[in-house]
Design an enzyme around this catalytic site. Structure first.
Site, PDB file in Angstrom:
ATOM      1  N   CYS A 140     -45.007 -65.760  58.046  1.00 17.64           N
ATOM      2  CA  CYS A 140     -46.313 -66.083  58.848  1.00 17.64           C
ATOM      3  C   CYS A 140     -47.605 -65.760  58.389  1.00 17.64           C
ATOM      4  O   CYS A 140     -47.547 -64.633  57.528  1.00 17.64           O
ATOM      5  CB  CYS A 140     -45.773 -65.101  60.100  1.00 17.64           C
ATOM      6  N   ARG A 187     -48.666 -70.567  53.076  1.00 16.59           N
ATOM      7  CA  ARG A 187     -47.613 -69.448  53.473  1.00 16.59           C
ATOM      8  C   ARG A 187     -46.172 -69.880  53.907  1.00 16.59           C
ATOM      9  O   ARG A 187     -45.047 -69.194  53.630  1.00 16.59           O
ATOM     10  CB  ARG A 187     -48.105 -67.965  54.040  1.00 16.59           C
ATOM     11  N   TRP A 231     -43.208 -68.347  60.605  1.00 17.88           N
ATOM     12  CA  TRP A 231     -42.031 -68.901  60.132  1.00 17.88           C
ATOM     13  C   TRP A 231     -40.855 -68.164  60.636  1.00 17.88           C
ATOM     14  O   TRP A 231     -40.773 -67.241  60.489  1.00 17.88           O
ATOM     15  CB  TRP A 231     -42.211 -68.288  58.439  1.00 17.88           C
ATOM     16  N   ASN A 271     -46.553 -60.534  62.000  1.00 20.77           N
ATOM     17  CA  ASN A 271     -45.828 -61.074  60.709  1.00 20.77           C
ATOM     18  C   ASN A 271     -44.925 -59.843  60.239  1.00 20.77           C
ATOM     19  O   ASN A 271     -45.586 -58.794  60.073  1.00 20.77           O
ATOM     20  CB  ASN A 271     -46.953 -61.292  59.686  1.00 20.77           C
ATOM     21  N   GLY A 272     -43.582 -60.152  60.296  1.00 22.11           N
ATOM     22  CA  GLY A 272     -42.798 -59.082  59.805  1.00 22.11           C
ATOM     23  C   GLY A 272     -41.369 -59.297  60.644  1.00 22.11           C
ATOM     24  O   GLY A 272     -41.262 -60.113  61.222  1.00 22.11           O
ATOM     25  N   GLU A 327     -36.878 -71.582  34.838  1.00 21.63           N
ATOM     26  CA  GLU A 327     -37.938 -71.777  35.562  1.00 21.63           C
ATOM     27  C   GLU A 327     -38.030 -73.539  36.013  1.00 21.63           C
ATOM     28  O   GLU A 327     -38.874 -73.645  37.142  1.00 21.63           O
ATOM     29  CB  GLU A 327     -39.310 -71.210  34.664  1.00 21.63           C
ATOM     30  N   LYS A 356     -38.371 -74.912  39.764  1.00 24.04           N
ATOM     31  CA  LYS A 356     -39.645 -75.520  40.176  1.00 24.04           C
ATOM     32  C   LYS A 356     -38.813 -76.739  40.892  1.00 24.04           C
ATOM     33  O   LYS A 356     -39.292 -77.314  41.799  1.00 24.04           O
ATOM     34  CB  LYS A 356     -40.301 -75.938  38.942  1.00 24.04           C
ATOM     35  N   GLU A 394     -37.243 -76.351  44.326  1.00 22.38           N
ATOM     36  CA  GLU A 394     -37.934 -76.020  45.307  1.00 22.38           C
ATOM     37  C   GLU A 394     -38.649 -77.125  46.046  1.00 22.38           C
ATOM     38  O   GLU A 394     -38.706 -77.157  47.348  1.00 22.38           O
ATOM     39  CB  GLU A 394     -39.296 -75.185  44.743  1.00 22.38           C
ATOM     40  N   HIS A 406     -18.612 -73.813  28.428  1.00 27.18           N
ATOM     41  CA  HIS A 406     -17.740 -72.710  29.170  1.00 27.18           C
ATOM     42  C   HIS A 406     -17.837 -72.967  30.785  1.00 27.18           C
ATOM     43  O   HIS A 406     -17.417 -72.329  31.729  1.00 27.18           O
ATOM     44  CB  HIS A 406     -18.275 -71.484  29.068  1.00 27.18           C
ATOM     45  N   LYS A 428     -44.822 -68.981  50.801  1.00 24.86           N
ATOM     46  CA  LYS A 428     -45.417 -68.388  49.710  1.00 24.86           C
ATOM     47  C   LYS A 428     -45.150 -66.940  49.198  1.00 24.86           C
ATOM     48  O   LYS A 428     -45.013 -66.620  47.941  1.00 24.86           O
ATOM     49  CB  LYS A 428     -46.759 -68.623  49.582  1.00 24.86           C
TER      50      LYS A 428
HETATM   51  O1  M6R Z   1     -45.611 -63.312  44.692  1.00 20.79           O
HETATM   52  P1  M6R Z   1     -44.210 -62.883  43.821  1.00 20.79           P
HETATM   53  O2  M6R Z   1     -44.458 -63.388  42.279  1.00 20.79           O
HETATM   54  O3  M6R Z   1     -43.720 -61.631  43.814  1.00 20.79           O
HETATM   55  O4  M6R Z   1     -43.126 -63.979  44.293  1.00 20.79           O
HETATM   56  C1  M6R Z   1     -41.987 -64.071  43.860  1.00 20.79           C
HETATM   57  C2  M6R Z   1     -41.290 -65.204  44.367  1.00 20.79           C
HETATM   58  O5  M6R Z   1     -41.039 -65.472  45.678  1.00 20.79           O
HETATM   59  C3  M6R Z   1     -41.917 -66.494  43.610  1.00 20.79           C
HETATM   60  O6  M6R Z   1     -41.939 -66.610  42.698  1.00 20.79           O
HETATM   61  C4  M6R Z   1     -41.034 -67.761  44.134  1.00 20.79           C
HETATM   62  O7  M6R Z   1     -39.880 -67.846  43.451  1.00 20.79           O
HETATM   63  C5  M6R Z   1     -41.916 -69.056  43.914  1.00 20.79           C
HETATM   64  N1  M6R Z   1     -41.829 -69.949  45.100  1.00 20.79           N
HETATM   65  C6  M6R Z   1     -41.610 -69.928  42.826  1.00 20.79           C
HETATM   66  O8  M6R Z   1     -42.289 -71.018  42.791  1.00 20.79           O
END
Ligand code: M6R
Length: 614
Positions: A2, A27, A74, A100-101, A487, A491, A494, A510, A609
């Site tokens: 949020c 966010r 959110w 938020n929380g 990584e 990406k 996501e 394996h 985010k």
């Molecule tokens: O703000 P942070 O680097 O701690 O965030 C960690 C993860 O939430 C963040 O890297 C997430 O995996 C991203 N959406 C990746 O693209």
């Protein structure tokens, strides 16, 4: 997660709140709302869906008033709906809050309130907060601040809160525990928000609230209070980020802009840490980190992070073991904090977090500190909780990263890690003077090489248009290519929502190879020269089972042409620095696949985010 904002000042509040909410859109959210005070009455407008719907509604039927709070939700408790959207009000509509929380004990509190006749309108945990504030406000005879202080004592969990009351039209009250909150005074009034971009157009001098603190915002000043209401003083922090860096600047999406900002971001991360010695050699000057005996004699270094930052940590393991010959472990923050890790007070724990606000990473950092470890943080956000609580901080200088999918934050984290690994390698006598010079020169050349890769974006775009419909996309590599595969798979999943996984290429036989068929694309990273032959065998194994193949390797290496349909080449650097370059085509590929699918790359479904709840 949020986003919260609040404004009190000389201008109409609603348009300013909407502008701020748009800056917090990245966010992640599913609904939005505002509450504005006008003539000592509170007016709420909130709805499921995008901020632009709320904006359109406010343009058609404006809400007047020069103080208000806003929220992007959110959903955690209760489905996304108009009624569950924030702000929430007490039964008489005299107090409104945004949150938020998560209130972990909300069921107990709700039952307690229901026992006193309170009727709930939403399924949210948040609604209990406003009813409890009202309960104390009406019952105790004190002011709104006193009622809030009493309420906060009852809440378990995390919160960033902003509150307005029709009885106090001259102020907004905000409080923080575990979720970020930033306040500042601009020319037209005082502002509060969950993150810096929402405040940048009004001020760059901000107060970062700490856990347990309360801010009372008036039109032209802010009072900071402790958890019992005691007055506190805090210097403001100046934010160097400019407004343009938080705008799209002509790019269709923030993600593409941020991918293209990487040469500059990596330069900015390197620049302040490289200098010339008396013989005009470029050397590393990492003066934020005192690389004292504790570092040079360390028996173990531990990286702790989440998501993309965790992948940077794995590259950190490979780099520190390779250059500095120190044993390194890497842990996912949410695993580290809940299992029983073995602590050693001689450990150095490196926490990595772009936002510096990720709940699990913060908890892991606190656990390590409580157990005597020295904590070193790599973060992008000045003033973030991580930056304030860690023993030592290294900033990545990537500028604001708005897209949910992390790109420039990752490459700059990795740059900082390489600088650390090389310098520690030199101090520990593991790198000869000649090799050190060669490595530093290679690292300095990376931003320019990254630009050369970006110049070839069309070839990745074409590749994505040919392959985006594959139902499975796998990434594989060995050594430094393995974390890059992880990584790249993250990406892609996501933002394109394609099933993608990463494999250490040696693990293929394996198990994972059972998944490979003609509806699969396998992307192979082949930058570790000593392992080229093994990679050729791995590629043959997948193509002979019908998979399409893309190989990412160095320019001038031509023998992969015989085994793969598609090749993308990178300007050559040291094999050990390949992640900084190899990840770029993978980021572009994920981006263009998402666009081909008609997705919104900046705001992928279900993701936020900054993951400020556990
Ligand atoms: O703000 P942070 O680097 O701690 O965030 C960690 C993860 O939430 C963040 O890297 C997430 O995996 C991203 N959406 C990746 O693209």
């Amino acid at each position: 997660m949020c986003g919260i904002t609040g404004y009190i000042g000389y201008d109409e509040a609603a348009p300013l709140l909407i502008r701020a909410l748009k800056k917090l859109e990245y966010r992640g959210y599913d609904s939005a709302g505002v509450a504005v005070i006008d003539n000592e009455r509170i007016f709420v407008r909130k709805m499921k869906g995008q901020i632009k719907l709320l904006d359109e509604s406010l343009l058609s039927f404006p809400l007047g008033g020069k103080a208000g709070i806003g929220h992007t939700r959110w959903a955690t408790h209760g489905e996304p709906s108009d009624i569950n959207s924030h702000p929430h009000t007490d039964s008489e509509g005299r107090i409104a809050i945004v949150h938020n929380g998560i209130v972990e004990n909300y069921i107990k509190l709700k039952q307690w309130l229901q026992g006193r006749g309170v009727v709930f309108r939403s399924d949210t945990d948040t609604e209990v907060i406003v009813h409890i504030i009202n309960y104390f406000y009406r019952g105790n005879g004190g002011g709104l601040l006193d009622a809030l202080i009493e309420t906060l004592k009852l809440l378990n969990g995390s919160y960033a809160l902003a509150i307005v009351s029709a009885d106090y039209p001259d102020r907004i009250i905000a409080a923080r525990k575990g979720s970020p909150l930033i306040a500042g005074v601009g020319k037209t009034g005082s502002f509060i928000a969950s993150d810096i971009p929402a405040l940048l157009e009004h001020t760059r001098d901000v107060i970062f609230l700490e856990d347990g603190e309360i801010a009372v915002l008036y039109r032209d000043h802010i009072e900071l209070r402790g958890s019992e209401g005691e007055a506190l003083k805090r210097e403001t922090t100046h934010i160097e980020w400019d407004i343009e860096s938080a705008e799209k600047g002509g790019y269709p999406h923030f993600m593409l802009k941020e991918i293209f900002e990487q040469p500059k971001a990596m330069s900015d991360a390197l620049g302040p840490r490289l200098k010339k010695d008396s013989a005009s050699n470029t050397i590393i000057d990492f003066d934020e980190v005192k690389l004292d005996e504790r570092w040079t004699q360390a028996r173990r270094i531990l990286f702790v992070a989440c998501g993309t930052a965790y992948h940077a940590g794995i590259i950190g393991k490979y780099a520190l073991e390779h250059f500095a010959r120190i044993p390194v472990e890497v842990d996912i923050a949410s695993e580290y904090r809940y299992r029983r890790p073995v602590f050693d007070k001689n450990d150095i724990v490196i926490v990595i977090s772009q936002s510096g606000e990720t709940a699990d990473t913060l908890a892991a950092m606190r656990l390590a500190k409580q157990n005597g470890s020295r904590v070193f943080a790599i973060t992008n956000v000045p003033g973030s909780t991580l930056s304030r609580e860690a023993d030592t901080v290294v900033y990545t200088y990537a500028g604001p990263e708005i897209a949910v999918a992390s790109t420039k934050a990752f490459t700059t984290q990795v740059v900082c890690i390489y600088l650390l690994a090389l310098e520690l390698g030199r101090l520990r006598g593991q790198i000869s003077a000649q090799d050190y010079q060669r490595y530093v020169a290679a690292l300095s050349a990376i931003p320019k090489q990254a630009r050369q890769i970006l110049d070839k974006k069309e070839s990745i775009q074409r590749l994505a248009s040919r392959q985006f419909n594959k139902t499975k996309m796998f990434f594989m590599g060995r050594q430094f290519d393995y974390p890059v595969s992880m990584e790249s798979a993250l990406k892609l999943k996501e933002i394109s929502y394609t099933h993608s996984e990463a494999f250490a290429a040696g693990e293929l036989k394996h198990g994972p190879i059972a998944l490979v068929d003609s509806d699969t694309l396998v992307v192979t990273f082949a930058t570790q020269k000593a392992l080229f032959e093994k990679m050729i065998s791995n590629i043959r194994e997948v193509t002979s089972r019908g998979a399409a193949s893309l190989v990412i390797t160095w320019e001038g290496v031509d023998f992969f042409d015989t085994v793969s349909d598609e090749i993308f080449t990178l300007p050559e650097t040291e094999d050990s620095f390949s992640p900084l370059l190899a990840v770029i085509p993978a980021q572009l590929f994920a981006y263009y696949c998402a666009v081909q699918h008609g997705n919104t790359p900046d705001k992928p479904r279900n993701l936020a985010k900054s993951v400020t709840v556990e």
